[in-house]
Scaffold this motif. Structure first.
Motif, PDB file in Angstrom:
ATOM      1  N   ASP A 381      34.902 -39.518  57.575  1.00  0.00           N
ATOM      2  CA  ASP A 381      35.980 -39.968  56.705  1.00  0.00           C
ATOM      3  C   ASP A 381      36.135 -39.041  55.504  1.00  0.00           C
ATOM      4  O   ASP A 381      37.247 -38.770  55.035  1.00  0.00           O
ATOM      5  N   VAL A 382      35.009 -38.507  55.002  1.00  0.00           N
ATOM      6  CA  VAL A 382      35.074 -37.566  53.886  1.00  0.00           C
ATOM      7  C   VAL A 382      35.735 -36.271  54.328  1.00  0.00           C
ATOM      8  O   VAL A 382      36.627 -35.735  53.651  1.00  0.00           O
ATOM      9  N   LEU A 383      35.317 -35.751  55.476  1.00  0.00           N
ATOM     10  CA  LEU A 383      35.877 -34.489  55.960  1.00  0.00           C
ATOM     11  C   LEU A 383      37.350 -34.635  56.317  1.00  0.00           C
ATOM     12  O   LEU A 383      38.115 -33.669  56.224  1.00  0.00           O
ATOM     13  N   ALA A 384      37.740 -35.830  56.733  1.00  0.00           N
ATOM     14  CA  ALA A 384      39.147 -36.064  57.064  1.00  0.00           C
ATOM     15  C   ALA A 384      39.985 -36.360  55.831  1.00  0.00           C
ATOM     16  O   ALA A 384      41.210 -36.510  55.942  1.00  0.00           O
ATOM     17  N   GLY A 385      39.362 -36.445  54.645  1.00  0.00           N
ATOM     18  CA  GLY A 385      40.109 -36.685  53.419  1.00  0.00           C
ATOM     19  C   GLY A 385      40.440 -38.124  53.162  1.00  0.00           C
ATOM     20  O   GLY A 385      41.266 -38.415  52.282  1.00  0.00           O
ATOM     21  N   ARG A 386      39.858 -39.043  53.874  1.00  0.00           N
ATOM     22  CA  ARG A 386      40.171 -40.462  53.668  1.00  0.00           C
ATOM     23  C   ARG A 386      39.513 -40.999  52.404  1.00  0.00           C
ATOM     24  O   ARG A 386      40.063 -41.872  51.733  1.00  0.00           O
ATOM     25  N   VAL A 387      38.287 -40.524  52.099  1.00  0.00           N
ATOM     26  CA  VAL A 387      37.560 -40.989  50.918  1.00  0.00           C
ATOM     27  C   VAL A 387      36.875 -39.800  50.287  1.00  0.00           C
ATOM     28  O   VAL A 387      36.778 -38.711  50.884  1.00  0.00           O
ATOM     29  N   GLY A 388      36.369 -39.994  49.094  1.00  0.00           N
ATOM     30  CA  GLY A 388      35.588 -38.963  48.440  1.00  0.00           C
ATOM     31  C   GLY A 388      34.141 -39.021  48.859  1.00  0.00           C
ATOM     32  O   GLY A 388      33.667 -39.994  49.464  1.00  0.00           O
ATOM     33  N   LEU A 389      33.414 -37.993  48.525  1.00  0.00           N
ATOM     34  CA  LEU A 389      32.008 -37.912  48.917  1.00  0.00           C
ATOM     35  C   LEU A 389      31.191 -39.011  48.258  1.00  0.00           C
ATOM     36  O   LEU A 389      30.303 -39.597  48.879  1.00  0.00           O
TER      37      LEU A 389
END
Length: 563
Positions: A381-389
């Motif tokens: 989800d982070v790599l896909a830009g859905r959420v921050g790290l």
């Protein structure tokens, strides 16, 4: 099996393939029973014949091969056509003499003048009658041959006597015509005496021959009715069948062992793939794929020793350790989770990153189930830009110093595991104190494990017994060597159970990428240090395009790998 094979390998082969050996041995015994039942019964009866010279002497000088009689020759005569014809006549047999002769065997006991005539038949009575008939026919044939020889000698002597008598008559007639003073008389008288002496000798020999009793031998032990058949021999057939089945079973087991290239024991890893074994989990350990192994149990102590070896092998600035599988399954998940927990139990800050994308195999024991954290958001989800790290980092409830980043639920993020965004995320995590443990997928299923290893300071591969193939272990070691990541060694685990046998809830199935606004914020206790961006996009590290169903990360110019 290679040149380093020892006795323990063969014993292990028997332990693994005992059912093949047992099955083929039983098949051999069953076949022997069937053959024994189908084979015709054969009975044997023996008659002992004392062989004597045909003539005056009743003893055989020289025994078997010396003296008056050669018993080896006599043994062949028993099976001759003439004797077989005589036996067929006595038996009133319907078969030819030659066929009957094939049922006879003759033995000559050592240092005797005895022939043992053995006859084989399908029933006891026929065996006894046949043995006696051949012995009787042999004695009759021998006696007839002796009589024929004797009559020939008598005829020859009679002819000689007749000639000498005629000569003697002529000499006597010439002497009667001569005077007593004739010079021819002495010579004729000498010739008469010589002829008379020869005639007397021949007459004596002729008298001996005409009065001789002809006997070729006698039966000293007549044939008896056999009680049990000599063929088939049940014990011999069973032993032969068992031996043939055993040898065939061993051959099949050896063939299966040579064709089966799976890792069976931990020694196969170090001996056949040249990869050192760091730790081996005992087969008797009760593994729970939904929880960390107890620290004071056998498995927990094994991971404590593994932790010490890993820490000792790392350099002062080394922090990132990748744990990759060599075959599809949950072995890397189990090892990475327990290694991270063992590191965290020492008080060190540890971040466990789940980079093993969920699929039908790896989904059986995700990190969320093991540590009791939320399955989403995660790394994908982070790599896909859905959420921050920062939103993806979660504290493990039972281990305070351990933070977990699950794999996440973005099904279309497979290509992102090799992106610059992953490198930048690992840079942010490794900038903090402590260790970073990456749970990587199998090297045999994708290139993600190799890409993750290139970002790590050290690597560990996991080998699942009876599932991992030896070439996969060698290939994993070669992949890590090519990217320059030091391979610390392998952790060997027994074959793990499937999800059907595991208690506890299963993680949710991966979902498609959703707009960031539609995703509820996940609470997290993770606080980034001052100056550390909480989101990759906010740090200017990546620009995320969510206009399509597949997330695309456009890296800014100048973005390069961490190493």
């Amino acid at each position: 099996m290679d040149s380093s094979t020892d006795v323990s390998d063969y014993l292990g082969m028997l332990r693994r393939h005992w059912w093949v050996v047992l099955l083929l041995t039983l098949a051999g015994v069953t076949g022997a029973v069937l053959v024994t039942q189908l084979q015709p019964k054969v009975y044997e009866s023996a008659t002992s014949v004392l062989v004597q010279p045909a003539g005056q002497d009743t003893n055989v000088a020289g025994g078997r091969t010396k003296g008056d009689i050669n018993l080896d020759t006599e043994a062949q005569l028993v099976r001759s056509t003439a004797v077989a014809a005589g036996a067929a006549e006595l038996l009133r047999a319907t078969v030819t003499p030659d066929e009957l002769a094939h049922q006879v065997a003759v033995e000559v006991p050592a240092n005797t003048a005895v022939l043992v005539v053995i006859f084989s038949a399908g029933d006891p009575e026929s065996a006894r009658a046949g043995s006696h008939a051949f012995a009787e026919a042999y004695l009759r044939n021998r006696e007839e041959s002796a009589k024929a020889d004797l009559n020939a000698q008598i005829a020859a002597l009679n002819s000689k006597v007749k000639q000498l008598s005629t000569t003697l008559t002529q000499v006597n007639g010439r002497l009667a015509a001569l005077s007593d003073s004739s010079p021819l008389r002495p010579n004729l008288e000498s010739q008469r005496n010589t002829t008379q002496n020869q005639l007397n000798n021949l007459s004596g020999k002729l008298n001996d021959l005409t009065t001789a009793t002809v006997t070729g031998g006698k039966i000293i032990s007549d044939a008896r009715l056999p009680e049990t058949p000599v063929k088939p021999d049940p014990m011999l057939n069973l032993a032969t069948g068992a031996m043939v089945g055993l040898l065939l079973g061993l051959g099949v087991a050896l063939l299966r062992e040579r064709l089966d290239r799976r890792v069976r024991v931990a020694a196969d890893v170090s001996r056949r793939t040249r990869v050192p074994v760091l730790a081996e989990l005992a087969r008797g350990e009760d593994f729970r794929l939904d929880a960390v192994l107890a620290p004071h149990g056998e498995g927990g102590r094994t991971f404590n020793r593994l932790r010490n070896e890993v820490v000792a092998s790392l350099g002062p600035d080394d922090k990132v350790v990748v744990v990759a599988g060599t075959s599809r399954g949950v072995a890397s998940t189990l090892v990475a989770a327990n290694l991270a927990a063992a590191l965290a139990r020492t008080g060190s800050d540890v971040t466990l990153v789940g980079a093993h994308l969920p699929d039908s195999v790896a989904d059986t024991a995700p990190l969320a189930t093991i540590f009791g954290v939320a399955a989403t958001p995660g790394l994908s989800d982070v790599l896909a830009g859905r959420v921050g790290l920062a939103a993806a980092v979660q504290h493990a409830p039972r281990i305070p110093s351990l933070r977990v980043i699950t794999t996440g639920g973005t099904a279309s993020a497979a290509g992102l595991m090799q992106s610059q965004g992953l490198r930048d995320a690992l840079d942010l995590l490794s900038a903090r104190p402590g260790y970073v443990v990456i749970e990587a997928p199998a090297t045999s299923s994708s290139a993600d494990a190799q890409s993750l290893a290139s970002l790590a300071d050290a690597a560990i591969i996991t080998v699942e017994l009876r599932r991992t193939r030896r070439p996969d272990v060698s290939d994993a070691a070669e992949q890590l060597r090519r990217v320059g990541t030091p391979l610390l060694g392998a952790v060997v685990v027994p074959r793990l159970a499937t999800t059907a046998a595991m208690p506890g809830p299963r993680p949710p199935a991966p979902s498609r990428v959703l707009p960031a606004a539609a995703l509820p914020a996940a609470p997290s206790a993770y606080e980034p240090p001052p100056g550390e961006p909480a989101d990759l996009s906010s740090a200017g590290l990546a620009e995320v395009d969510l206009t399509s169903s597949t997330a695309v990360i456009r890296l800014p110019p100048g973005a390069g790998p961490r190493k």
